[in-house]
Write an enzyme that holds these catalytic residues in place. Structure first.
Site, PDB file in Angstrom:
ATOM      1  N   SER A  34      63.084  52.102  13.887  1.00  7.69           N
ATOM      2  CA  SER A  34      64.169  51.136  14.078  1.00  7.69           C
ATOM      3  C   SER A  34      63.708  49.685  14.000  1.00  7.69           C
ATOM      4  O   SER A  34      64.527  48.790  13.831  1.00  7.69           O
ATOM      5  CB  SER A  34      64.854  51.370  15.433  1.00  7.69           C
ATOM      6  OG  SER A  34      63.913  51.273  16.490  1.00  7.69           O
ATOM      7  N   ASP A 342      68.713  44.992  23.426  1.00  7.65           N
ATOM      8  CA  ASP A 342      69.478  46.100  24.002  1.00  7.65           C
ATOM      9  C   ASP A 342      68.659  46.999  24.920  1.00  7.65           C
ATOM     10  O   ASP A 342      69.079  48.114  25.227  1.00  7.65           O
ATOM     11  CB  ASP A 342      70.108  46.940  22.885  1.00  7.65           C
ATOM     12  CG  ASP A 342      69.067  47.593  21.970  1.00  7.65           C
ATOM     13  OD1 ASP A 342      67.855  47.461  22.242  1.00  7.65           O
ATOM     14  OD2 ASP A 342      69.469  48.233  20.974  1.00  7.65           O
ATOM     15  N   HIS A 345      65.143  47.289  21.851  1.00 12.23           N
ATOM     16  CA  HIS A 345      64.881  46.467  20.669  1.00 12.23           C
ATOM     17  C   HIS A 345      64.982  44.987  21.009  1.00 12.23           C
ATOM     18  O   HIS A 345      65.608  44.622  22.003  1.00 12.23           O
ATOM     19  CB  HIS A 345      65.862  46.830  19.546  1.00 12.23           C
ATOM     20  CG  HIS A 345      65.909  48.285  19.237  1.00 12.23           C
ATOM     21  ND1 HIS A 345      66.908  49.111  19.729  1.00 12.23           N
ATOM     22  CD2 HIS A 345      65.073  49.066  18.516  1.00 12.23           C
ATOM     23  CE1 HIS A 345      66.680  50.354  19.308  1.00 12.23           C
ATOM     24  NE2 HIS A 345      65.579  50.354  18.578  1.00 12.23           N
TER      25      HIS A 345
END
Length: 390
Positions: A34, A342, A345
């Site tokens: 990610s 979040d 991240h």
């Protein structure tokens, strides 16, 4: 310190300047999770008709793209800043390339998938950990790459030339091998046996890419996971001695990440010895990020580096049951004043600090801006127009 203390051979500048006419790269080929995914999991989810993950909804993407793109942030990632600095379009996710025939653009392709691990899903399932996001491990991404490569080159020589003039980003990959296990309840000490396996998997892929013709590979280490809002929430209430007084991060988790990074650097040095004409660049994500964990206000993070901008409450605004984008979650008004987006991240602003430290600073070994001077990229605000979004 800014760069590794590990010895590396000095690379002749003449060889580096011969990579392309301007000394840099014609394309970027990326693998990872990610931290680099520009839309692959978004495409894979839409094809499978499975429940879309939370980062496919607002407020993800709000700062730069003005919509969710599949990136796990409020805006751009490190790979986006690299592309901009090299003067090439943002790198399309491989699933878009397949669907929309973008191959002829020739600016590279991104195989990274949010949630991906270095080790195959079968390994983690045998340990009782199921990856709820994807089975697109590094091995799977390499298979996608080998399927894609012949579509952009007609002969082995052509293929080698494409890889020779490409910047290969090997991740970050490996962090989720530990993340998924910890979130599933496994103690960090149990994961020490994973580390050599993760490193060997990364090294195997690097060697395979070199055999295919790759000459410049950037290999990131792991971030300081002890500073993650998710981990800080999981271990909330630990003894005060478990925390770093200067940062508020969890010391044992950061030492684990440092150990991973030390083993990775040792393995990269071995590759340099075998392939002295290949540019193996270690990207010190850990220490590049520790700059703002140690001194958040110095980098504009007036709301700190540990608390998430978007989340479901709690001391670090992270709640596994109320993820960012959940109707009951809250989002900060000024994400540029937060390093954490979040819980798992970082914000675009934090990724920009890491990018500058790595690719225009001293946090790579050897130093990237000696190999390829990049332009100074300024973070554009929410009113910026976008040439390409995934």
């Amino acid at each position: 310190m800014g760069i590794s203390s590990y010895f590396f051979p000095m690379i002749p500048f003449l060889m580096l300047l011969l990579i392309t006419a301007n000394g840099c790269y014609t394309s970027i080929i990326s693998f990872g999770d990610s931290l680099a995914d520009t839309g692959n999991l978004k495409q894979l989810t839409s094809k499978s008709n499975s429940r879309p993950p939370h980062f496919l909804f607002p407020p993800y993407g709000e700062t730069f793209f003005h919509k969710p793109t599949g990136r796990c942030s409020n805006g751009r990632l490190i790979i986006d800043f690299i592309a901009e600095s090299l003067g090439i379009p943002l790198i399309p996710p491989s699933q878009d390339v397949r669907e929309n025939s973008l191959i002829e653009k020739g600016h590279g392709v991104n195989f990274a998938v949010a949630g991906a691990t270095a080790l195959d899903s079968s390994f983690h399932e045998a340990q009782g950990v199921v990856n709820q996001y994807t089975n697109a491990s590094l091995g799977v991404q390499m298979e996608w790459f080998k399927y894609w490569l012949p579509s952009v080159c007609s002969t082995p020589s052509d293929c080698k030339n494409i890889l020779r003039t490409s910047l290969i980003l090997m991740g970050e990959i490996g962090g989720n091998d530990y993340n998924h296990a910890v979130i599933a309840g496994k103690p960090i000490n149990e994961l020490k046996s994973y580390v050599p396996l993760v490193i060997n998997t990364i090294i195997s892929s690097i060697n395979e890419l070199i055999e295919l013709g790759a000459e410049t590979l950037v290999v990131p280490g792991n971030l300081p996971i002890g500073c993650s809002a998710a981990y800080l929430t999981i271990y909330y209430g630990s003894d005060k001695a478990d925390y770093d007084n200067k940062t508020g991060c969890l010391t044992a988790l950061n030492k684990f990440a440092e150990w991973h990074n030390e083993l990775l650097q040792t393995a990269l040095n071995q590759i340099r010895e075998v392939h002295p004409t290949v540019n193996i660049i270690y990207a010190d994500y850990y220490n590049a990020a520790m700059q703002f964990f140690r001194s958040p206000e110095k980098y504009g993070f007036t709301n700190g580096a540990l608390k998430a901008c978007c989340g479901g409450g709690g001391p670090y605004n992270y709640n596994e049951l109320v993820e960012c984008a959940d109707p009951s979650s809250t989002t900060c008004a000024q994400p540029e004043t937060y390093a954490n987006w979040d819980g798992l991240h970082l914000t675009e602003a934090a990724y920009h600090v890491i990018f500058k430290s790595l690719f225009q600073g001293t946090y790579t070994t050897p130093q990237f801006n000696f190999l390829c001077p990049t332009s100074n990229v300024k973070v554009r605000d929410a009113s910026s127009s976008l040439v390409q979004s995934s």
